[in-house]
Design an enzyme around this catalytic site. Structure first.
Site, PDB file in Angstrom:
ATOM      1  N   LYS A 157      56.064  22.112 -20.544  1.00 41.77           N
ATOM      2  CA  LYS A 157      56.959  22.862 -19.666  1.00 41.77           C
ATOM      3  C   LYS A 157      58.264  23.186 -20.375  1.00 41.77           C
ATOM      4  O   LYS A 157      58.769  22.399 -21.173  1.00 41.77           O
ATOM      5  CB  LYS A 157      57.244  22.060 -18.390  1.00 41.77           C
ATOM      6  N   ARG A 159      48.736  17.830 -19.110  1.00 42.58           N
ATOM      7  CA  ARG A 159      48.513  18.737 -17.981  1.00 42.58           C
ATOM      8  C   ARG A 159      47.361  19.664 -18.360  1.00 42.58           C
ATOM      9  O   ARG A 159      47.184  20.018 -19.531  1.00 42.58           O
ATOM     10  CB  ARG A 159      49.761  19.573 -17.708  1.00 42.58           C
ATOM     11  N   HIS A 179      44.368  16.702 -12.596  1.00 38.12           N
ATOM     12  CA  HIS A 179      45.606  15.976 -12.309  1.00 38.12           C
ATOM     13  C   HIS A 179      45.334  14.510 -11.988  1.00 38.12           C
ATOM     14  O   HIS A 179      46.125  13.631 -12.342  1.00 38.12           O
ATOM     15  CB  HIS A 179      46.343  16.648 -11.145  1.00 38.12           C
ATOM     16  N   TYR A 206      54.875   6.061 -10.272  1.00 37.00           N
ATOM     17  CA  TYR A 206      53.861   5.086 -10.682  1.00 37.00           C
ATOM     18  C   TYR A 206      54.360   3.643 -10.590  1.00 37.00           C
ATOM     19  O   TYR A 206      53.665   2.733 -11.015  1.00 37.00           O
ATOM     20  CB  TYR A 206      53.423   5.364 -12.127  1.00 37.00           C
ATOM     21  N   ARG A 218      44.989  12.740 -15.174  1.00 37.13           N
ATOM     22  CA  ARG A 218      46.337  12.541 -15.755  1.00 37.13           C
ATOM     23  C   ARG A 218      47.001  11.330 -15.098  1.00 37.13           C
ATOM     24  O   ARG A 218      47.625  10.510 -15.776  1.00 37.13           O
ATOM     25  CB  ARG A 218      47.154  13.810 -15.553  1.00 37.13           C
ATOM     26  N   HIS A 228      57.555  14.287 -18.932  1.00 41.41           N
ATOM     27  CA  HIS A 228      58.484  14.371 -17.807  1.00 41.41           C
ATOM     28  C   HIS A 228      59.915  14.446 -18.320  1.00 41.41           C
ATOM     29  O   HIS A 228      60.333  13.601 -19.110  1.00 41.41           O
ATOM     30  CB  HIS A 228      58.356  13.147 -16.897  1.00 41.41           C
TER      31      HIS A 228
END
Length: 320
Positions: free
Chosen positions: A184, A160, A260, A295, A263, A286
């Protein structure tokens, strides 16, 4: 009865302590729940007395304000978690959000760049970074080298942009194959580096140090991508603007290119070449595989090709 703001504070304390909620997450929850409380006050209700009809009316109000379905769904998620918390902690005897339905929305596929388009971006960035080392153009060359480093790292790692710009300067000094990334929820993960990314990082770091020494500036920044203007690191907005300028120089539309999108290209190109979905989930950071499953359209195409080419009754076999 405790005031509504107190309930919100208790909920946020729980999210921070038990779920490790990041500052941005907590601020988003507070903003959403404060807006809900203000709406309920207009109906002479509070979060402790709101009914399902009140919450449904609030969702309708959000739609009338013009919020996208995705934004309304995010607000509804916050409302559900909040009322589930109130019920579990005994602050309410029921959960009025339990039967609410979210807005119908299709999940849009991420914008994808082809391998050739990414190659054009990188080649254009490298050409700009290899300008002759003229002293009066050192700042221009440093910016070009920084952009090359940014694009090589994003495409090599799928980071990110917030993770990338917050990398420490020590990341370029380690001659290792893995990069430690803090993502995150303050969670760390290991991401492999290819030789192109390592070379771009070392070249940029060396030039950054040369410029600093030549200008007799204060001690080196702790960031790999320090801000040129003041203390701190490069901002996400500035990085995005530079990528869009690079897109124009490479003959691509600016709307096609963003951190993004690169990415997404990283993930899609890996899957197209045979990577496992779980591996890509880990690399992207994730928490849930469902996030990575956006995806799967790439996997669908690859699986169709495998069946066509390798199945005993497939098209390739029948031709023989």
């Amino acid at each position: 009865m405790k005031p509504p703001t107190r309930f919100v504070d208790l909920f946020l304390d729980m999210v921070a302590a038990e779920r490790g909620g990041a500052a941005n997450t907590l601020e988003a929850y507070r903003r959403d729940l404060t807006d809900l409380s203000a709406y309920l006050a207009g109906r002479r209700r509070t979060v402790a007395t709101a009914t399902t009809a009140d919450l449904r009316a609030y969702l309708g109000e959000l739609a009338r304000r013009g919020l996208a379905a995705s934004s309304v769904a995010r607000r509804l998620s916050a409302i559900r978690q909040f009322h589930r918390f109130l019920y579990a902690e005994g602050h309410r005897g029921d959960d009025p959000s339990a039967i609410l339905e979210g807005p119908k929305r299709g999940r849009s596929l991420p914008k994808i760049l082809s391998v050739g388009e990414v190659d054009r971006l990188i080649a254009t960035a490298r050409q700009a970074a290899e300008l002759p080392g003229q002293p009066d153009r050192s700042a221009e060359r440093l910016r070009a080298q920084r952009l090359l480093c940014l694009i090589e790292l994003i495409y090599a790692t799928g980071l990110r942009i917030s993770e990338l710009i917050a990398l420490p300067a020590s990341a370029a000094r380690r001659d290792e194959r893995m990069l430690i990334v803090r993502g995150k929820g303050d969670k760390e993960r290991l991401v492999p580096l290819n030789e192109a990314a390592k070379a771009a990082m070392r070249g940029y770091a060396a030039l950054l140090e040369q410029v600093r020494v030549r200008a007799q500036e204060r001690p080196a920044s702790k960031w790999l991508f320090p801000s040129f203007g003041e203390d701190g690191h490069l901002t996400r907005q500035h990085a995005a603007r530079e990528l869009k300028s690079l897109a124009g120089a490479a003959g691509l539309r600016a709307a096609q290119v963003s951190p993004h999108v690169l990415r997404h290209a990283f993930a899609s190109h890996l899957l197209h070449n045979g990577a496992d979905l779980r591996v890509v989930q880990t690399l992207l950071g994730h928490a849930d595989i469902s996030t990575t499953q956006i995806y799967t359209h790439v996997l669908d195409d690859r699986l169709k090709s495998l069946v066509r080419d390798l199945h005993p009754l497939g098209e390739a076999s029948s031709e023989g």
